[in-house]
Design a protein around this motif. Structure first.
Motif, short mmCIF file in Angstrom:
data_model
loop_
_atom_site.label_atom_id
_atom_site.label_comp_id
_atom_site.label_asym_id
_atom_site.label_seq_id
_atom_site.Cartn_x
_atom_site.Cartn_y
_atom_site.Cartn_z
N PHE A 122 -19.24 -27.38 -6.97
CA PHE A 122 -20.44 -28.01 -7.90
C PHE A 122 -19.79 -28.85 -8.82
O PHE A 122 -20.76 -29.53 -9.50
N ALA A 123 -18.49 -29.01 -9.06
CA ALA A 123 -17.93 -30.03 -9.85
C ALA A 123 -18.04 -31.40 -9.30
O ALA A 123 -18.12 -32.53 -9.94
N SER A 124 -17.67 -31.43 -7.88
CA SER A 124 -17.54 -32.57 -7.06
C SER A 124 -18.72 -33.08 -6.17
O SER A 124 -18.64 -34.29 -5.88
N ASP A 125 -19.52 -32.23 -6.06
CA ASP A 125 -20.58 -32.67 -5.09
C ASP A 125 -20.26 -33.30 -3.71
O ASP A 125 -20.96 -33.94 -3.39
N PRO A 126 -19.63 -32.47 -2.75
CA PRO A 126 -19.15 -33.04 -1.63
C PRO A 126 -20.38 -32.58 -0.59
O PRO A 126 -21.14 -31.90 -1.11
N GLY A 127 -20.27 -33.29 0.39
CA GLY A 127 -21.09 -33.03 1.50
C GLY A 127 -20.48 -32.09 2.51
O GLY A 127 -19.50 -31.44 2.20
N TRP A 128 -21.38 -31.60 3.46
CA TRP A 128 -20.84 -30.46 4.32
C TRP A 128 -19.54 -30.74 5.15
O TRP A 128 -19.03 -29.74 5.68
#
Length: 162
Positions: A122-128
């Protein structure tokens, strides 16, 4: 009040405590070196906490390979899925942590350090792709390094299936 201050953890022998620290240095160091040479990250902050379990209490059910790899993969997958439909807010991250804990418990792959994975998502918003690299690959590397280290030092890891 005394029960709040009592240390329930049994004492470690100096030899075992030093080996635990050396094991963590080796695992984080080798995983970091692999990241550097592969040009892809394999380390995330929760792996530091995984190293505590892998090397300080290797006979704990929470330290076993299925729990380490499965816990990190389940917690991260839950967080990535929830992050698709929830905003990147504190309350959504809290839901991610709670959902990850519940699913790890149901699947019997509880690994406490993996509880931090949703916070990272939630803090870094990475992809799958984050699920495979660094999470699954890094957790697997940590387990392989721990198994090799413990074999070399004569410590039982992983526990044998009953």
């Amino acid at each position: 009040m005394r029960h709040y201050l009592h240390r329930h953890q049994p004492p470690h022998k100096l030899h075992h405590a030093v080996l635990a620290g050396i094991g963590a240095i080796v695992a984080i160091g080798v995983t970091g070196a692999l990241s550097f040479h592969a040009g892809a990250p394999l380390l995330i902050a929760p792996f530091g906490a995984s190293a505590v379990l892998l090397f300080s209490v290797p006979t704990s059910p929470l330290s076993q390979p299925m729990n380490v790899v499965g816990g990190h993969v389940v917690a991260t997958a839950v967080a990535l899925a929830l992050h698709l439909v929830l905003p990147g807010t504190w309350w959504a991250a809290a839901i991610g942590v709670g959902a990850a804990i519940s699913l790890m418990a149901l699947l019997r792959v509880t690994h406490p350090p993996a509880g931090a994975d949703p916070l990272l998502v939630f803090a870094s918003d990475p992809g799958w792709s984050f699920l495979g690299m660094p999470v699954a690959a890094g957790a697997l590397a940590m387990v392989i390094i721990a198994a090799s280290f413990h074999r070399a030092t004569g410590t039982t890891y992983p526990l044998r299936a009953p």
